[in-house]
Write a protein that holds these residues in place. Structure first.
Motif, short mmCIF file in Angstrom:
data_model
loop_
_atom_site.label_atom_id
_atom_site.label_comp_id
_atom_site.label_asym_id
_atom_site.label_seq_id
_atom_site.Cartn_x
_atom_site.Cartn_y
_atom_site.Cartn_z
N SER A 101 -7.15 -1.83 -0.95
CA SER A 101 -7.10 -0.58 -0.18
C SER A 101 -6.27 0.45 -0.94
N VAL A 118 0.83 -1.21 0.00
CA VAL A 118 0.00 0.00 0.00
C VAL A 118 0.87 1.26 0.00
N ALA A 152 -5.92 -0.24 4.92
CA ALA A 152 -5.39 -1.59 4.96
C ALA A 152 -5.17 -2.04 6.40
N SER A 174 -4.35 -5.30 0.82
CA SER A 174 -3.69 -4.12 0.26
C SER A 174 -4.12 -3.83 -1.17
#
Lengths: 371, 242
Positions: free
Chosen positions: A282, A201, A288, A279
């Motif tokens: 997100s 992320v 996340a 992830s």
């Protein structure tokens, strides 16, 4: 394959250049093992007990002496009425109160039967039952002693079945032996679920993932590049945590370490893939983290780590069939404490492998180079 | 050398985000070896278009080919043949110049010997040889931008897409940056560049001016200036955009 090499080289360089990484790798296992294993205990020690003795007789003092002599109880013996005992219970000063009525001695010796009252703070039902059980076994053994008083031959005939338990796998009933393998599972689960996912992320947040997405890099290569370094770190942390556990608590390692680490690898692929999957759906580390933490707590609470799965309702037990922690806690405990071999835990292995492969696939599938 | 052989063909490209139409039926071709400029105000739809052509975003409809490959079915083939430099600096700031080059060279599958030769040449050209082991995060913005461009063309792509590559950079560095672009063109790389600096529009072989998701003019800077009887591209743009 050569591409994967370049990705891993880059990931490892970044991981070890990150100053907060080394503390995470070394301090987290130390704290978890040394603090949590002590804290996460169901063992009772030093139960506060108040005794109100209205009888002040030879028998009552005999019985009280038997209780005060036991290190398990911290006894307050200077109470004059039961109201005081109730107050203490109310104010959380004591866990139990034992009230010995007047005529206890007379009842015991003349009527052959006497009663005492026990008040138990049962907010924690488990602890309440345990401490009550302990107190009643002390009182019970006192009553045995009175009843088989050699001066009273009529009771010598009393028949009795004596049960002699042999505790297998953990003969001293050492609670740390039970908790340490479970805490190790939590340790590598946190490493797996959070570190890999956060790393991915972060590339989204920084925008560096865009530059990756315009290259011909394959999706599986990217996901594998995010997974493998943390698999290595997870295994390292398992070894480190195991070392700490065996030095600090002397926990037994009865099964094969090779088997344990092999299964841990499968498990780590599973939790890492889960973290990476989160992830991929997100956009920020906040999102996340939230989803990962939520799932982590559900997995941990249902895993049987703190509370036996057998005492959960039927539907919850069925839900545990899809809880990776449930399988791995079981594996860790059986391999370490029982010395289980591969055949013994084949079912758990099969379940973990099936999940690992499918969640890894899901993470790859869900990672989009094109939005 | 400019030809009329198209390396990018765009037919009826439409991109909608909900009700908002970011690209409203774009049609154009980019010829091999030219510098093709996409000019327009912020929000005109330049970045959306460039992201679609790079395979970072899927169009709502339209037919597009990049480097001879279909944008829907041959995305990965396109990616092997293009370079991209985004508006936002996106090399790894925690890695050194060398490490970034090695990584990108590696994932484009460049041969090691080839990568090394090109790396030396590039660092020498950018006068960054002595800084090769510095973390990119420590470099000034102008150096970063030139480096990002050079890494984007390290694997010798057919086309390079530059999305506002000189944003926030001083005029001297911008001039140097355009010199790098000319050198890339000499190597045979086609350049697709977006900008909102009108002086940079003059450096392009052909420019297309975008407003509100549509192409409102497309020609060489000379002909546009003549058509709108303007002295420079700035006037052209102001006349068209009004």
């Amino acid at each position: 394959m050569r591409t994967l090499y370049y990705i891993l080289q880059k990931e490892f360089t970044q991981i070890f250049r990150n100053k907060s990484m080394l503390p995470v790798i070394f301090v987290m296992p130390l704290i978890q093992m040394l603090i949590l294993v002590f804290a996460a205990t169901n063992e009772l020690r030093q139960v506060d007990l108040a005794i109100v003795d209205f009888d002040h007789s030879y028998s009552s003092r005999q019985m009280v002496a038997g209780i005060t002599g036991n290190p398990f109880f911290k006894v307050r013996n200077n109470l004059t009425n039961s109201q005081e005992a109730e107050d203490l219970l109310m104010r959380n000063k004591i866990d139990l109160a034992l009230i010995i009525p007047r005529h206890f001695d007379k009842d015991l010796n003349v009527n052959k039967s006497a009663e005492v009252q026990v008040l138990v703070d049962a907010i924690n039902g488990n602890a309440a039952q345990l401490s009550f059980g302990y107190l009643s076994s002390i009182i019970g053994s006192y009553s045995q002693k009175v009843l088989i008083n050699p001066l009273k031959p009529e009771y010598r005939q009393n028949k009795n079945i004596e049960i002699k338990p042999t505790y297998w796998f953990n003969p001293q009933l050492n609670y740390k032996f039970y908790m340490a393998p479970g805490i190790l599972v939590v340790l590598i689960t946190v490493v797996g679920m959070l570190l890999g996912g956060m790393n991915l992320v972060r590339e989204k947040e920084l925008g560096t993932i865009e530059q990756i997405n315009v290259t011909p890099l394959k999706k599986w290569q990217f996901i594998a590049g995010k997974l493998l370094p943390f698999l290595v770190i997870g295994l390292f942390d398992l070894a480190f945590g195991l070392l700490v556990a065996s030095l600090a608590f002397n926990i037994p390692i009865r099964g094969s370490l090779l088997l344990l680490f092999g299964l841990a690898s499968v498990y780590l692929v599973l939790v890492l893939s889960w973290g990476l999957f989160i992830s991929t759906i997100s956009d920020t580390q906040q999102q996340a983290t939230f989803v990962a933490f939520f799932s982590l707590i559900v997995f941990i609470m249902m895993s049987g780590l703190f509370t036996p799965v057998e005492s959960m309702p039927d539907w919850a037990q069925k839900l545990d069939y899809i809880n990776p922690l449930y399988y791995f806690v079981k594996i860790m405990r059986s391999v370490l404490l029982k010395g289980s071999n591969f055949t013994d835990i084949f079912n758990e292995f099969a379940a973990l492998s099936a999940f690992a492969v499918s969640i890894f696939g899901l993470a790859i599938f869900r990672y989009r180079k094109t939005s | 050398m400019i030809t009329t052989e198209p390396v990018i063909t765009v037919k009826n490209m439409v991109k909608k985000f909900g009700n908002f139409v970011a690209n409203d039926n774009l049609n154009f071709e980019v010829y091999k070896g030219e510098i093709f400029g996409f000019i327009g105000a912020n929000g005109a739809g330049k970045t959306t278009a460039i992201r679609i052509l790079c395979g970072l975003s899927t169009p709502t409809s339209g037919e597009m080919k990049v480097g001879g490959f279909d944008i829907y079915r041959q995305t990965e083939k396109i990616k092997q043949n293009i370079g991209y430099m985004s508006q936002k600096f996106s090399l790894y700031e925690d890695l050194t110049i060398n490490e970034n080059i090695r990584f990108y060279g590696g994932i484009y599958g460049m041969k090691i010997a080839d990568r090394k030769v090109r790396t030396e040449k590039m660092l020498e050209r950018l006068e960054l040889t002595e800084y090769r082991n510095r973390k990119i995060g420590d470099l000034p913005l102008g150096w970063k931008q030139k480096l990002a461009f050079s890494i984007a063309i390290l694997h010798n792509p057919k086309i390079v897409f530059l999305d506002e590559p000189t944003g926030g950079v001083d005029p001297i560095t911008r001039r140097q940056f355009w010199n790098l672009i000319y050198e890339a063109v000499e190597q045979g790389i086609t350049v697709f560049v977006t900008t909102h600096y009108m002086d940079e529009a003059e450096y392009c072989d052909r420019v297309s001016i975008m407003a509100e998701g549509r192409i409102v003019a497309l020609d060489t800077p000379e002909r546009l200036k003549k058509q709108y009887s303007a002295n420079n591209m700035d006037e052209v743009f102001l006349k068209i955009a009004r």
